[in-house]
Design a protein around this motif. Structure first.
Motif, PDB file in Angstrom:
ATOM      1  N   VAL A 296      51.776  31.173  34.603  1.00 57.43           N
ATOM      2  CA  VAL A 296      50.954  32.145  33.878  1.00 57.43           C
ATOM      3  C   VAL A 296      51.535  33.549  34.019  1.00 57.43           C
ATOM      4  CG1 VAL A 296      48.648  33.137  33.648  1.00 57.43           C
ATOM      5  CG2 VAL A 296      48.916  30.729  34.249  1.00 57.43           C
ATOM      6  N   HIS A 297      51.828  33.971  35.247  1.00 53.08           N
ATOM      7  CA  HIS A 297      52.356  35.307  35.509  1.00 53.08           C
ATOM      8  C   HIS A 297      53.446  35.229  36.571  1.00 53.08           C
ATOM      9  CE1 HIS A 297      49.616  37.609  33.094  1.00 53.08           C
ATOM     10  NE2 HIS A 297      48.553  37.209  33.753  1.00 53.08           N
ATOM     11  N   THR A 298      54.353  36.149  36.492  1.00 60.25           N
ATOM     12  CA  THR A 298      55.288  36.422  37.584  1.00 60.25           C
ATOM     13  C   THR A 298      55.066  37.869  38.000  1.00 60.25           C
ATOM     14  OG1 THR A 298      56.916  34.849  36.740  1.00 60.25           O
ATOM     15  CG2 THR A 298      57.702  36.513  38.294  1.00 60.25           C
ATOM     16  N   LEU A 299      54.481  38.047  39.178  1.00 66.32           N
ATOM     17  CA  LEU A 299      54.091  39.379  39.648  1.00 66.32           C
ATOM     18  C   LEU A 299      55.267  40.011  40.376  1.00 66.32           C
ATOM     19  CD1 LEU A 299      50.556  38.445  41.029  1.00 66.32           C
ATOM     20  CD2 LEU A 299      51.172  39.220  38.737  1.00 66.32           C
ATOM     21  N   SER A 300      55.825  41.036  39.798  1.00 67.12           N
ATOM     22  CA  SER A 300      56.983  41.708  40.384  1.00 67.12           C
ATOM     23  C   SER A 300      56.634  43.161  40.681  1.00 67.12           C
ATOM     24  CB  SER A 300      58.176  41.651  39.428  1.00 67.12           C
ATOM     25  OG  SER A 300      57.867  42.272  38.198  1.00 67.12           O
ATOM     26  N   GLY A 301      57.234  43.680  41.755  1.00 68.62           N
ATOM     27  CA  GLY A 301      56.967  45.066  42.155  1.00 68.62           C
ATOM     28  C   GLY A 301      57.423  45.342  43.565  1.00 68.62           C
ATOM     29  N   HIS A 302      57.309  44.357  44.458  1.00 68.82           N
ATOM     30  CA  HIS A 302      57.782  44.534  45.821  1.00 68.82           C
ATOM     31  C   HIS A 302      59.307  44.633  45.827  1.00 68.82           C
ATOM     32  CE1 HIS A 302      54.103  44.256  48.113  1.00 68.82           C
ATOM     33  NE2 HIS A 302      53.728  43.184  47.441  1.00 68.82           N
ATOM     34  N   THR A 303      59.818  45.433  46.748  1.00 66.46           N
ATOM     35  CA  THR A 303      61.266  45.629  46.842  1.00 66.46           C
ATOM     36  C   THR A 303      61.881  44.880  48.014  1.00 66.46           C
ATOM     37  OG1 THR A 303      60.935  47.646  48.144  1.00 66.46           O
ATOM     38  CG2 THR A 303      61.107  47.894  45.750  1.00 66.46           C
ATOM     39  N   TRP A 330      46.673  43.374  43.008  1.00 64.22           N
ATOM     40  CA  TRP A 330      47.132  42.984  41.680  1.00 64.22           C
ATOM     41  C   TRP A 330      45.972  42.758  40.735  1.00 64.22           C
ATOM     42  CZ3 TRP A 330      52.384  42.982  40.945  1.00 64.22           C
ATOM     43  CH2 TRP A 330      53.182  42.956  42.085  1.00 64.22           C
ATOM     44  N   ASP A 331      46.170  43.200  39.502  1.00 67.78           N
ATOM     45  CA  ASP A 331      45.260  42.907  38.402  1.00 67.78           C
ATOM     46  C   ASP A 331      45.778  41.638  37.735  1.00 67.78           C
ATOM     47  OD1 ASP A 331      43.705  42.734  36.153  1.00 67.78           O
ATOM     48  OD2 ASP A 331      43.921  44.837  35.579  1.00 67.78           O
ATOM     49  N   LEU A 332      45.085  40.530  37.971  1.00 66.58           N
ATOM     50  CA  LEU A 332      45.594  39.240  37.504  1.00 66.58           C
ATOM     51  C   LEU A 332      45.488  39.094  35.993  1.00 66.58           C
ATOM     52  CD1 LEU A 332      46.886  36.924  38.978  1.00 66.58           C
ATOM     53  CD2 LEU A 332      44.700  35.763  39.049  1.00 66.58           C
ATOM     54  N   VAL A 333      44.554  39.806  35.374  1.00 69.63           N
ATOM     55  CA  VAL A 333      44.429  39.718  33.913  1.00 69.63           C
ATOM     56  C   VAL A 333      45.612  40.401  33.233  1.00 69.63           C
ATOM     57  CG1 VAL A 333      43.000  40.339  31.930  1.00 69.63           C
ATOM     58  CG2 VAL A 333      41.924  39.591  34.056  1.00 69.63           C
ATOM     59  N   ALA A 334      45.937  41.598  33.716  1.00 65.80           N
ATOM     60  CA  ALA A 334      47.048  42.338  33.117  1.00 65.80           C
ATOM     61  C   ALA A 334      48.394  41.895  33.667  1.00 65.80           C
ATOM     62  CB  ALA A 334      46.860  43.838  33.352  1.00 65.80           C
ATOM     63  N   GLY A 335      48.395  41.242  34.826  1.00 64.16           N
ATOM     64  CA  GLY A 335      49.646  40.799  35.410  1.00 64.16           C
ATOM     65  C   GLY A 335      50.471  41.930  35.985  1.00 64.16           C
ATOM     66  N   LYS A 336      49.802  42.983  36.510  1.00 65.27           N
ATOM     67  CA  LYS A 336      50.539  44.117  37.080  1.00 65.27           C
ATOM     68  C   LYS A 336      49.776  44.665  38.279  1.00 65.27           C
ATOM     69  CE  LYS A 336      48.439  47.450  33.872  1.00 65.27           C
ATOM     70  NZ  LYS A 336      48.708  48.453  32.815  1.00 65.27           N
ATOM     71  N   THR A 337      50.402  45.625  38.946  1.00 56.16           N
ATOM     72  CA  THR A 337      49.821  46.190  40.166  1.00 56.16           C
ATOM     73  C   THR A 337      48.605  47.044  39.850  1.00 56.16           C
ATOM     74  OG1 THR A 337      52.012  46.224  41.177  1.00 56.16           O
ATOM     75  CG2 THR A 337      50.310  47.570  42.210  1.00 56.16           C
ATOM     76  N   ARG A 338      47.530  46.817  40.611  1.00 52.98           N
ATOM     77  CA  ARG A 338      46.325  47.634  40.473  1.00 52.98           C
ATOM     78  C   ARG A 338      46.402  48.849  41.390  1.00 52.98           C
ATOM     79  NH1 ARG A 338      40.607  46.314  39.618  1.00 52.98           N
ATOM     80  NH2 ARG A 338      39.320  47.872  40.664  1.00 52.98           N
ATOM     81  N   ALA A 339      46.905  48.666  42.610  1.00 47.55           N
ATOM     82  CA  ALA A 339      47.055  49.769  43.574  1.00 47.55           C
ATOM     83  C   ALA A 339      48.134  49.382  44.573  1.00 47.55           C
ATOM     84  CB  ALA A 339      45.741  50.063  44.298  1.00 47.55           C
TER      85      ALA A 339
END
Length: 487
Positions: A296-303, A330-339
């Motif tokens: 469904v999603h691939t959550l990327s952002g951590h380095t 993470w905001d799972l609906v948008a598939g991006k970082t919330r905070a």
């Protein structure tokens, strides 16, 4: 002038050092500006009005609608050289006009009254009997409190210390608004925990552990590449699963279906169907639809390496901790970082969600920190476990457990952050003292037993000491509110 005359004149010019020339230049500069030394710069009326308007709007906007500044002062205009030496007169406006003193008739002239000066309060207090003076003082103090109650959040957070000054009986007394000193609440008493069972069977470090929803068995993953299922009541081995070709670093049991999930250093995620004894390879870490097994999603952002992942039904649905020292909501609906929480200074290896409160905790070598959902607002630090914290667990009674790389277990009171117990269990005979690390810990579904996965290849089970009382194990509570960090 000929060239020879010019050279002759240059020979007669006295040469001076650089120090002498600089000193002479300073002296000329001083003589030039000595007449204007320490003279105040002339005020520009337009600039001053603009500065005051900006300052009033920026700092006093919440209360500008309450006291209205009177333009025409009875004492005359201010002197141009010092615009700050006179205090302004105010007119108090409201929905209901009031007279200036008891017994004064309400007329058109008394509907708007000035704030009483110190001399006025002095004379009024002397004119009234002591009891009535105290009554009027309480009324004035109440009105001041009412003003500050409606003055806005910024004003409410910093109430004034000097609320009222009046003369009574020839002596001056100040009624100060009581400011409550910061206090640390007394921690709740928790019975100590003790070791009552050691389970052996793995041939490598036990890296992960999970308890099934029915509280009948639990599962462990190890560096020996096997997954073992144990009976919770007796501690006996029920089943061994093989399939990973490297260390099993994580296990989880589904609450809705008879599925067991495992992940390992072989970069594989496996779904074990315990009902039909089947296994399916899922792949890398992503968000999966359990029904269709689709990404469904691939959550990327951590380095850097993601060390821990926690999920919940409320927002934020996914919380991750990483070796890049950050925590991401993470905001799972948008598939991006919330905070993104950057308070930690070292790797975040452990996260835990409170089962009842809308909070969570994170563990790092610098501190254990508590946070408030959904935006990750900081609550407090839990300091004292000076080691690499690999795992955290918490139960409904407010007992937080932290397990570290050096084999120590600390028990904390969740509400106050009080460390009420420290455990360092002995390693299994035949193991090195350095193999006393705690890799994972979890409470069972009844929250009466604590299960730990350790580096000496054993699984240890702890329970509360039924014989302990508040008298035999008192709370050694010493509040250190001033020493606690605020970040």
């Amino acid at each position: 002038m000929s060239q020879s005359d010019y050279r002759t004149r240059l020979k007669h010019i006295q040469k001076h050092s650089v120090h002498t020339l600089v000193f002479r230049s300073l002296k000329r500069t001083h003589d030039m500006f000595v007449s204007d030394h320490a003279k105040a710069v002339a005020l520009d009326d337009q600039s001053y009005k603009m500065k005051m308007a900006v300052k009033m709007k920026a700092e006093y906007k919440p209360v500008l609608h309450m006291p209205v500044l009177k333009e025409g002062r009875e004492r005359g205009p201010l002197h141009a050289s010092d615009p700050y030496d006179a205090s302004p007169d105010y007119l108090v406006t409201g929905t209901h006009p009031y007279p200036s003193a008891p017994g004064v008739a309400l007329t058109a002239d008394t509907q708007l009254q000035k704030m009483p000066s110190e001399a006025g309060v002095h004379s009024m207090a002397l004119a009234l009997p002591p009891a009535q003076a105290r009554q009027e003082a309480s009324r004035t103090a109440a009105s001041v409190a009412e003003i500050h109650r409606h003055a806005g959040a910024a004003e409410r957070s910093h109430p004034p210390l000097h609320a009222l000054s009046l003369m009574e009986g020839g002596t001056k007394s100040s009624a100060l608004v009581p400011r409550k000193a910061p206090t640390m609440p007394k921690p709740q008493w928790h019975p100590p925990w003790k070791l009552y069972r050691v389970i052996s069977g793995h041939l490598g470090w036990v890296r992960s552990i999970a308890v099934e929803p029915g509280n009948q068995w639990f599962v462990t993953g190890s560096a020996d590449r096997t997954i073992k299922i144990w009976d919770l009541a007796s501690g006996k081995l029920k089943l061994s699963l093989t399939g990973h070709i490297s260390t099993v670093r994580g296990v989880a049991v589904s609450t809705r279906s008879p599925y067991l999930f495992s992940c390992g250093e072989d970069k594989q995620v496996k779904c074990w169907d315990l009902e039909y004894n089947k296994v399916q390879l899922l792949g890398t870490i992503t968000v999966w639809d359990i029904r269709s097994k689709a990404n469904v999603h691939t959550l990327s952002g951590h380095t850097n390496t993601v060390a821990t992942v926690k999920c919940q039904s409320a927002e934020p649905q996914v919380v991750t901790g990483s070796h890049d020292t950050t925590i991401r909501l993470w905001d799972l609906v948008a598939g991006k970082t919330r905070a993104t929480l950057t308070n930690h200074k070292k790797s975040v290896r452990a996260l835990v969600l409170h089962p009842r409160q809308y909070t969570f905790a994170s563990g790092s070598p610098d501190n254990i920190k508590q946070w408030k959902c959904p935006d990750g607002n900081f609550i407090q630090n839990l300091s004292g476990h000076n080691a690499i914290i690999n795992t955290l667990a918490v139960n409904s009674d407010g007992v937080l457990v932290s397990g570290a790389d050096n084999g120590t277990i600390h028990m904390w009171d969740w509400r106050t952050g009080y460390n009420f117990q420290r455990i360092h269990a002995a390693v299994q005979p035949g193991s090195l003292d350095s193999e006393s690390g705690i890799f994972a810990c979890v409470f069972d579904q009844s929250e009466s037993r604590l299960i730990t996965a350790e580096a000496d290849k054993t699984i240890k089970v702890y329970k509360e000491d039924d014989t302990a009382t508040e008298e035999s194990h008192p709370v050694n509570w010493k509040p250190e509110i001033l020493k606690r960090k605020r970040f």
